[in-house]
Design a protein around this motif. Sequence first.
Motif, PDB file in Angstrom:
ATOM      1  N   SER A  15      -7.566  -3.693   7.493  1.00 16.98           N
ATOM      2  CA  SER A  15      -8.060  -3.369   6.152  1.00 16.98           C
ATOM      3  C   SER A  15      -8.762  -2.013   6.115  1.00 16.98           C
ATOM      4  O   SER A  15      -8.978  -1.459   5.036  1.00 16.98           O
ATOM      5  N   ALA A  55     -10.031  -3.045  -3.382  1.00 24.63           N
ATOM      6  CA  ALA A  55      -9.679  -4.459  -3.527  1.00 24.63           C
ATOM      7  C   ALA A  55      -8.705  -4.893  -2.428  1.00 24.63           C
ATOM      8  O   ALA A  55      -8.840  -5.989  -1.874  1.00 24.63           O
ATOM      9  N   VAL A  56      -7.745  -4.036  -2.096  1.00 27.61           N
ATOM     10  CA  VAL A  56      -6.804  -4.349  -1.012  1.00 27.61           C
ATOM     11  C   VAL A  56      -7.564  -4.511   0.308  1.00 27.61           C
ATOM     12  O   VAL A  56      -7.324  -5.451   1.073  1.00 27.61           O
ATOM     13  N   SER A  58     -10.683  -5.313   0.662  1.00 27.82           N
ATOM     14  CA  SER A  58     -11.494  -6.533   0.574  1.00 27.82           C
ATOM     15  C   SER A  58     -10.651  -7.773   0.813  1.00 27.82           C
ATOM     16  O   SER A  58     -11.109  -8.727   1.458  1.00 27.82           O
ATOM     17  N   VAL A  59      -9.425  -7.774   0.301  1.00 25.67           N
ATOM     18  CA  VAL A  59      -8.520  -8.903   0.556  1.00 25.67           C
ATOM     19  C   VAL A  59      -8.282  -9.035   2.057  1.00 25.67           C
ATOM     20  O   VAL A  59      -8.277 -10.144   2.598  1.00 25.67           O
ATOM     21  N   VAL A  62     -11.413 -10.588   3.581  1.00 22.15           N
ATOM     22  CA  VAL A  62     -11.501 -12.010   3.234  1.00 22.15           C
ATOM     23  C   VAL A  62     -10.452 -12.798   4.019  1.00 22.15           C
ATOM     24  O   VAL A  62     -10.728 -13.921   4.472  1.00 22.15           O
ATOM     25  N   ALA A  63      -9.265 -12.228   4.214  1.00 26.40           N
ATOM     26  CA  ALA A  63      -8.238 -12.897   5.023  1.00 26.40           C
ATOM     27  C   ALA A  63      -8.718 -13.056   6.461  1.00 26.40           C
ATOM     28  O   ALA A  63      -8.482 -14.094   7.090  1.00 26.40           O
ATOM     29  N   MET A  84      -3.246 -14.505   1.254  1.00 26.62           N
ATOM     30  CA  MET A  84      -3.385 -13.077   1.521  1.00 26.62           C
ATOM     31  C   MET A  84      -2.112 -12.322   1.136  1.00 26.62           C
ATOM     32  O   MET A  84      -2.190 -11.264   0.516  1.00 26.62           O
ATOM     33  N   LEU A  87      -1.978 -12.081  -2.692  1.00 25.18           N
ATOM     34  CA  LEU A  87      -2.966 -11.152  -3.225  1.00 25.18           C
ATOM     35  C   LEU A  87      -2.645  -9.695  -2.889  1.00 25.18           C
ATOM     36  O   LEU A  87      -2.787  -8.816  -3.746  1.00 25.18           O
ATOM     37  N   VAL A  88      -2.224  -9.431  -1.681  1.00 24.52           N
ATOM     38  CA  VAL A  88      -1.889  -8.046  -1.312  1.00 24.52           C
ATOM     39  C   VAL A  88      -0.683  -7.564  -2.115  1.00 24.52           C
ATOM     40  O   VAL A  88      -0.675  -6.430  -2.607  1.00 24.52           O
ATOM     41  N   MET A  91      -1.787  -6.694  -5.528  1.00 29.22           N
ATOM     42  CA  MET A  91      -2.481  -5.402  -5.523  1.00 29.22           C
ATOM     43  C   MET A  91      -1.485  -4.247  -5.446  1.00 29.22           C
ATOM     44  O   MET A  91      -1.665  -3.225  -6.095  1.00 29.22           O
TER      45      MET A  91
END
Length: 110
Positions: A15, A55-56, A58-59, A62-63, A84, A87-88, A91
């Motif tokens: 990330s 945001a990417v 942060s994903v 979080v993953a 994940m 969400l990615v 994004m």
Amino acid sequence: MDTVNLAAVVFALSSLPAFGIAWMLRRVRTRGDGASAVSPAKAMLDRRLARLMDAVGSVGLVAAAGLWWAGDDRGRATLVVVAMVVLVNAMVVAVLLSFFAARRKARGRP
């Protein structure tokens, strides 16, 4: 270090490029006289893309936390990875839509 923790560390490290791209997009470009070197529309697009790249990143973090939480439970790990990926990809679509909308606007199309 077991494989679960290694996977979480790899996700966390992966990330970092997204945060680096966001940082580069946020840098203020100025000319020698202190005025902005980019147009207001370009600056707005850069800010929007920087937020999306944050945001990417942060994903990804979080993953990594989710994989650490999942431990050796295969069901939890699958849930985290699927979430994940969704969400990615969402994004990526948001980044592409922002980019193409700004490009269309720059060409004067509605």
